[in-house]
Design an enzyme around this catalytic site. Structure first.
Site, PDB file in Angstrom:
ATOM      1  N   HIS A   1     -65.587  44.358   0.197  1.00 40.49           N
ATOM      2  CA  HIS A   1     -66.048  43.879   1.504  1.00 40.49           C
ATOM      3  C   HIS A   1     -64.937  43.750   2.535  1.00 40.49           C
ATOM      4  CE1 HIS A   1     -64.553  40.031  -0.040  1.00 40.49           C
ATOM      5  NE2 HIS A   1     -64.627  39.545   1.179  1.00 40.49           N
ATOM      6  N   ASP A   2     -63.693  43.540   2.089  1.00 37.47           N
ATOM      7  CA  ASP A   2     -62.588  43.320   3.028  1.00 37.47           C
ATOM      8  C   ASP A   2     -61.675  44.531   3.190  1.00 37.47           C
ATOM      9  OD1 ASP A   2     -63.044  40.864   4.141  1.00 37.47           O
ATOM     10  OD2 ASP A   2     -61.802  39.744   2.731  1.00 37.47           O
TER      11      ASP A   2
ATOM     12  N   HIS B   1     -62.416  43.740  11.237  1.00 41.05           N
ATOM     13  CA  HIS B   1     -62.229  44.199   9.857  1.00 41.05           C
ATOM     14  C   HIS B   1     -63.543  44.527   9.159  1.00 41.05           C
ATOM     15  CE1 HIS B   1     -63.166  40.059   8.458  1.00 41.05           C
ATOM     16  NE2 HIS B   1     -63.432  40.634   7.294  1.00 41.05           N
TER      17      HIS B   1
ATOM     18  N   LYS C   1     -59.504  44.923   6.300  1.00 39.38           N
ATOM     19  CA  LYS C   1     -58.330  44.095   6.568  1.00 39.38           C
ATOM     20  C   LYS C   1     -57.028  44.864   6.396  1.00 39.38           C
ATOM     21  CE  LYS C   1     -60.021  39.388   5.949  1.00 39.38           C
ATOM     22  NZ  LYS C   1     -59.951  38.150   5.155  1.00 39.38           N
TER      23      LYS C   1
ATOM     24  N   ASP D   1     -68.286  34.555   0.317  1.00 39.99           N
ATOM     25  CA  ASP D   1     -67.045  34.785   1.063  1.00 39.99           C
ATOM     26  C   ASP D   1     -66.591  33.514   1.778  1.00 39.99           C
ATOM     27  OD1 ASP D   1     -64.990  36.622   2.246  1.00 39.99           O
ATOM     28  OD2 ASP D   1     -66.036  36.096   4.104  1.00 39.99           O
TER      29      ASP D   1
ATOM     30  N   HIS E   1     -70.009  38.886   7.722  1.00 45.34           N
ATOM     31  CA  HIS E   1     -69.743  37.858   8.739  1.00 45.34           C
ATOM     32  C   HIS E   1     -70.896  37.734   9.739  1.00 45.34           C
ATOM     33  CE1 HIS E   1     -65.759  36.467   7.682  1.00 45.34           C
ATOM     34  NE2 HIS E   1     -65.374  37.720   7.492  1.00 45.34           N
TER      35      HIS E   1
END
Length: 429
Positions: free
Chosen positions: A294-295, A323, A298, A376, A348
């Site tokens: 998911h990240d 991100h 970043k 998260d 998010h």
């Protein structure tokens, strides 16, 4: 993204490097190992980002990009360090950093390169690539004359694939910055120092072939590069997809000491919630991959922002917010992971529509994304961050309760609590 190079850098390096391999007449197995070394040479690039920010008091992404554009001389390296170190810091802080870097430059360079190259080789092993590919990545920054890092290997002790990958990297960087003539000149100037002379000859011969540079600048170069992929003997089954997801979650988590193991923990909490909600085994396995990846976006955010102890300014906040969009864009380009892209990209989003990147609300946010969001945020609250200590679990859950219904799905929050209670009971037993 993490190296600050124009998009497609490793694709272009693969085009350049495979052309060199063809000129040399490498055997089929050697060409296959070279192909994957070229594409995966930067697997460990995220692992030294935080250290670069700490040492040079600067943006790691632009630092990495600009450092590759200087020639290989000591004087150029020193000029670069003085130009880049601590520009936004106070004078005394900048001077301390400069003195430390100048006095310990050799050991610092060795440490940064060793971290990057060894981490990259370890990740390649996790993805089940050959020992030759792992060694090619590990020796990427070794130089023909022994002046490279981290081992100071010389001559034939350096894997041919590693030296070709480094040559291709330099060629692409100088081509992107200054054009064909400068790229050819820079490679020729480093013959016998950075690069084996026969590799330089092979590169210069390949670069003279009709269409070499034009193709390198083409928008659809990736299609040609992927069409050259060696025939794989690795079965792409569910276990292998799990291994790839785990490997790239390691790439992401290596970017910052504050995100170390974040993806693993989010995956655990995601699975706890999913199990409580009754998702079946295959569904949970699929969702765990979304949690692990998911990240990914970043990787394109500077550690000056990720690790900043104070309040973010508007531009820094915009960088952070980007991100999740980048995570979605990356995953949808990979056929095996395209179906998890919308879930990973929505971690998010908020039920009230005030989230990002798309401002989705209510039913527009799928159950899987709601699960991932709760997992998260819970980890972000309960883990240490640069701006605060880790929160006790009851406090983290109280914050989730406060925004349940506006940001978070009530069913998912309840499932997290139930899963944590069950986990706590099993540990106590």
């Amino acid at each position: 993204m993490t190296e600050g190079q124009p998009e497609g850098h490793c694709i272009r390096c693969c085009w350049i490097g495979t052309a060199i391999g063809a000129e040399l007449g490498l055997a089929e197995t050697e060409r296959a190992d070279l192909y994957y070394t070229l594409l995966l040479k930067d697997l460990g690039c995220s692992s030294n980002a935080a250290r670069i920010c700490d040492l040079y008091l600067t943006d790691d992404i632009s630092f990495k990009h600009d450092f590759k554009t200087i020639d290989g001389s000591l004087s150029a390296a020193l000029r670069f360090v003085f130009k880049k170190t601590g520009l936004k810091s106070g004078l005394s802080e900048r001077i301390r950093a400069l003195v430390h870097v100048v006095q310990n430059g050799g050991e610092i360079a060795r440490e940064l390169i060793e971290t990057r190259c060894h981490r990259g080789a370890d990740i390649a092993a996790k993805m089940r690539f050959s020992e030759a590919v792992q060694e090619g990545i590990r020796a990427l920054d070794e130089h023909w004359d022994g002046s490279g890092k981290p081992e100071g290997l010389t001559g034939d002790a350096i894997p041919t694939s590693a030296n070709i990958a480094l040559l291709a990297q330099v060629a692409d960087v100088f081509f992107q910055e200054h054009g064909r003539a400068e790229a050819e000149k820079e490679i020729a100037n480093r013959a016998g120092t950075w690069f084996a002379p026969d590799l330089v000859d092979a590169f210069l011969a390949a670069s003279q072939r009709p269409g070499f540079w034009d193709r390198l600048a083409a928008d659809d170069l990736a299609r040609d590069v992927f069409s050259m992929a060696p025939q794989s003997t690795q079965p792409v089954d569910e276990d292998y997809l799990d291994a790839v997801a785990e490997a790239f979650s390691d790439v992401v988590d290596a970017k910052s000491p504050y995100t170390a193991d974040h993806s693993d923990r989010v995956t655990l909490y995601t699975d706890l919630i999913a199990e409580e909600l009754g998702l079946d085994h295959d569904h949970r396995r699929w969702l765990r991959r979304a949690a692990m990846l998911h990240d990914l976006g970043k990787l394109g955010v500077s550690n000056q922002v990720l690790d900043k102890p104070g309040k973010l300014d508007e531009a820094e906040w915009a960088s952070i917010r980007s991100h999740s969009w980048h995570s979605e864009r990356i995953l949808e380009r990979v056929s095996a992971f395209a179906d998890i892209a919308p879930v990973a990209g929505a971690h998010h989003e908020r039920l009230d529509g005030k989230g990002y990147p798309h401002g989705l609300k209510d039913e527009e946010i799928c159950l899987e994304a709601r699960i991932l969001t709760v997992a998260d945020v819970f980890d972000a609250l309960s883990a240490e961050r640069p701006y605060r200590a880790a929160m006790p679990i009851p406090q983290a859950l109280a914050i989730l309760d406060k925004d349940t219904g506006s940001a978070f799905d009530a069913t998912c929050v309840a499932a997290l609590k139930a899963g944590l209670a069950r986990l706590d009971a099993s540990i106590a037993a």
